[in-house]
Write a protein that holds these residues in place. Structure first.
Motif, mmCIF file in Angstrom:
data_model
loop_
_atom_site.group_PDB
_atom_site.id
_atom_site.type_symbol
_atom_site.label_atom_id
_atom_site.label_comp_id
_atom_site.label_asym_id
_atom_site.label_seq_id
_atom_site.Cartn_x
_atom_site.Cartn_y
_atom_site.Cartn_z
ATOM 1 N N SER A 167 0.835 -1.206 0.000
ATOM 2 C CA SER A 167 0.000 0.000 0.000
ATOM 3 C C SER A 167 0.878 1.267 0.000
ATOM 4 C CB SER A 167 -0.953 -0.002 1.194
ATOM 5 O OG SER A 167 -0.249 0.304 2.373
ATOM 6 N N TRP A 168 2.062 1.196 0.569
ATOM 7 C CA TRP A 168 2.951 2.376 0.586
ATOM 8 C C TRP A 168 3.515 2.646 -0.801
ATOM 9 C CZ3 TRP A 168 6.334 0.553 5.320
ATOM 10 C CH2 TRP A 168 5.484 0.404 6.438
ATOM 11 N N GLU A 169 3.748 1.543 -1.512
ATOM 12 C CA GLU A 169 4.363 1.622 -2.830
ATOM 13 C C GLU A 169 3.499 2.432 -3.788
ATOM 14 O OE1 GLU A 169 4.942 -2.394 -4.225
ATOM 15 O OE2 GLU A 169 4.864 -1.705 -6.289
ATOM 16 N N GLU A 170 2.169 2.376 -3.572
ATOM 17 C CA GLU A 170 1.263 3.044 -4.492
ATOM 18 C C GLU A 170 1.187 4.551 -4.263
ATOM 19 O OE1 GLU A 170 -2.186 0.809 -3.527
ATOM 20 O OE2 GLU A 170 -1.342 -1.014 -4.443
ATOM 21 N N LYS A 171 1.752 5.017 -3.144
ATOM 22 C CA LYS A 171 1.593 6.442 -2.835
ATOM 23 C C LYS A 171 2.805 7.240 -3.306
ATOM 24 C CE LYS A 171 -1.220 5.401 1.185
ATOM 25 N NZ LYS A 171 -1.198 5.239 2.632
ATOM 26 N N LYS A 214 12.819 -6.203 -1.226
ATOM 27 C CA LYS A 214 11.967 -5.827 -2.365
ATOM 28 C C LYS A 214 11.927 -4.339 -2.696
ATOM 29 C CE LYS A 214 8.767 -9.490 -1.076
ATOM 30 N NZ LYS A 214 7.601 -9.578 -0.185
ATOM 31 N N TYR A 215 12.353 -3.495 -1.760
ATOM 32 C CA TYR A 215 12.149 -2.057 -1.979
ATOM 33 C C TYR A 215 13.414 -1.242 -1.729
ATOM 34 C CZ TYR A 215 7.228 -3.361 -1.695
ATOM 35 O OH TYR A 215 6.008 -3.938 -1.903
ATOM 36 N N ARG A 216 13.398 -0.007 -2.217
ATOM 37 C CA ARG A 216 14.359 1.007 -1.842
ATOM 38 C C ARG A 216 13.576 2.259 -1.466
ATOM 39 N NH1 ARG A 216 16.762 -2.063 -0.307
ATOM 40 N NH2 ARG A 216 18.774 -2.912 -0.880
ATOM 41 N N TRP A 217 14.156 3.089 -0.636
ATOM 42 C CA TRP A 217 13.423 4.292 -0.227
ATOM 43 C C TRP A 217 14.380 5.476 -0.132
ATOM 44 C CZ3 TRP A 217 14.870 0.208 2.675
ATOM 45 C CH2 TRP A 217 15.592 0.434 3.846
ATOM 46 N N LYS A 221 9.894 8.252 0.014
ATOM 47 C CA LYS A 221 9.304 7.708 -1.209
ATOM 48 C C LYS A 221 9.801 6.269 -1.309
ATOM 49 C CE LYS A 221 7.790 7.630 -5.558
ATOM 50 N NZ LYS A 221 6.732 6.640 -5.265
ATOM 51 N N LEU A 222 8.857 5.356 -1.474
ATOM 52 C CA LEU A 222 9.207 3.939 -1.531
ATOM 53 C C LEU A 222 9.013 3.451 -2.960
ATOM 54 C CD1 LEU A 222 9.700 1.653 0.734
ATOM 55 C CD2 LEU A 222 7.335 1.034 0.283
#
Ligand SMILES: *[C@@H]1O[C@H](CO)[C@@H](O)[C@H](O)[C@H]1NC(C)=O
Length: 474
Positions: free
Chosen positions: A162-166, A436-439, A463-464
């Protein structure tokens, strides 16, 4: 005859005099003994307001550090309307929290007690406290929380998606939701989703009032919080009756199950106060630490790199399966990042105790009723315990710290019973985040805000993005 009577009277009166004299002598020497014990060094500031202004006009750590430098590790002060003794050595902390803990009871302002519930574990000592602690520990020990791992993992994965979409997220706000959902899961098990939104709404109102002035008049934040508190108790009553209607043979390994066991004999009110208290203790603390971890990892690419490698190796090994308890025990690098963050951030800078009688302490007198504050942050930031204390360096935890130099969860019978769960939920989130992510942080962030825990400025907006995409761009 005359003579004997005189002698007798004389003897009598002299023995009475001796009695009286010895009584006075004793009094005299006793008060002398007490008088001989000085109060710890320090200054008490202005009448009534004491040094509260000095404490809050600057970063509180500056106040404590200046005092330690001037007076040493034990000193007196007067803050928030209380006369107090602040202590900042591991030895003194051990005495207050562990070896002489019965002389120093936990203490909170009355308004906080009313809001969380008078029967919550934090406000008690003795038998009732021991019973509650046993029940809470039973629900939070590894055997019990293991059974929730898959559910915690799915909360973590869903949150990240859900964070990825923002466009950007406020790390602290999102981590609060994550920690809240994990707390509800560990308390209510699978029942939690029924009441999640209601509980959350009440909780956010309660929290706003917790840090406000305790004025109970219509319209004030405090008043709204007290109303939300009542509503919370009603929701909990519903959950309790729902459970009671179900079949008895259903065993629950969650906290509510532990509290509801017949043999334990807790009233509904006692259960409600403790559940509200546990959520309170679990949420913002865990969320602050997670926020600091993301900040430190973003600022220390080499550390992030080794954490990622460690987590990727585990991901490859487990393939499509979920994380196991054993997996979480093979994350030494990530665990050291958590420990170092707990140390540097020291979100609970200190705790409050109160002397239950006159106590002789390291040659000083701590009078009955005075508050005693072990300064965790100073202990964690002392160069004697941790060389170059301001530096973020997880490798320092390759060696176990000396006793009572590192107490992010406190020590003794009032230490945090939820520490295993907190570490577990942090590890699970970091596993999915780093593989899976970077921020990236939105603006250069160096400020700290206190609310009431220290936090990166504005709750760390980031920002993720999915890792593959982030790497392609770079
Ligand atoms: C708590 O105190 C005991 C007794 O002093 C000590 O052995 C132990 O290491 C302490 N725990 C921590 C986390 O420092």
């Amino acid at each position: 005859m005359e003579f004997f009577t005189t002698l007798y009277l004389l003897l009598l009166s002299s023995s009475a005099a001796a009695l009286v004299l010895s009584f006075f002598f004793q009094k005299f020497f006793m008060s002398l003994r007490e008088a001989k014990l000085p109060l710890p060094p320090g200054s008490m500031g202005w009448p009534y307001i004491g040094e509260t202004f000095q404490l809050y006009s600057q970063n509180p750590n500056t106040f404590f550090a200046a005092k330690v430098k001037k007076y040493g590790s034990i000193f007196k002060s007067h803050v928030l309307g209380c006369r107090c003794v602040m202590i900042s050595s591991p030895e003194a902390a051990k005495v207050v929290l562990v070896s002489k803990a019965h002389l120093f009871k936990p203490t909170f302002p009355a308004s906080k007690e009313r809001m969380l519930g008078k029967q919550a574990i934090f406000f008690h000592q003795g038998e009732y406290h021991a019973k509650l602690r046993k029940l809470v520990l039973r629900a939070f020990m590894p055997e019990a929380i293991k059974s929730f791992m898959a559910d915690i993992e799915s909360i973590a994965v869903t949150s990240l998606q859900s964070w990825e979409e923002k466009d950007f997220i406020t790390t602290f706000q999102e981590m609060k939701t994550y920690a809240f959902n994990v707390a509800l899961l560990s308390i209510f098990g699978k029942d939690e989703f029924l009441y999640r939104e209601d509980l959350k709404r009440c909780y956010y109102i309660l929290e706003k009032g917790y840090n406000s002035m305790p004025i109970n008049l219509p319209g004030t934040l405090f008043h709204k919080a007290m109303k939300a508190r009542k509503e919370l108790a009603q929701i909990l009553a519903k959950i309790l009756s729902l459970r009671r209607q179900r079949q008895r043979d259903q065993a629950h390994s969650d906290l509510l199950g532990s509290f509801m066991e017949d043999s334990e004999d807790l009233t509904d009110e006692q259960i409600a106060d403790n559940i509200i208290g546990v959520i309170f203790a679990a949420r913002d603390t865990t969320a602050s630490i997670l926020t600091w971890i993301l900040k430190y990892l973003a600022e220390n690419p080499t550390v992030l790199h080794s954490v990622t490698e460690e987590q990727e190796a585990i991901m490859k090994r487990k393939e499509e399966k979920g994380l196991s308890w054993a997996d979480t025990k093979t994350m030494p690098i990530t665990s050291r990042v958590i420990q170092e963050t707990l140390r540097v951030a020291s979100i609970l800078s200190f705790t409050f105790r109160e002397a239950v009688e006159d106590v002789e302490f390291n040659g000083y007198l701590i009078p009955k009723g005075w508050k005693v504050l072990p300064l965790f942050r100073n202990i964690h930031h002392s160069p004697e315990n941790f060389p170059e204390p301001e530096k973020f360096d997880p490798s320092r935890f390759e060696f176990t710290p000396k006793p009572n130099t590192f107490m992010p969860f406190g020590n003794g019978t009032h230490s945090c019973p939820g520490n295993e769960l907190a570490k577990l939920e942090i590890l699970i989130l970091l596993h999915h985040l780093t593989t899976k992510y970077r921020w990236s942080t939105m603006t250069p962030q160096n400020g700290i805000q206190y609310g009431p825990f220290p936090l990166p400025q504005n709750g760390l907006p980031i920002k993720l993005s999915p890792k593959a995409k982030a790497e392609a761009k770079a």
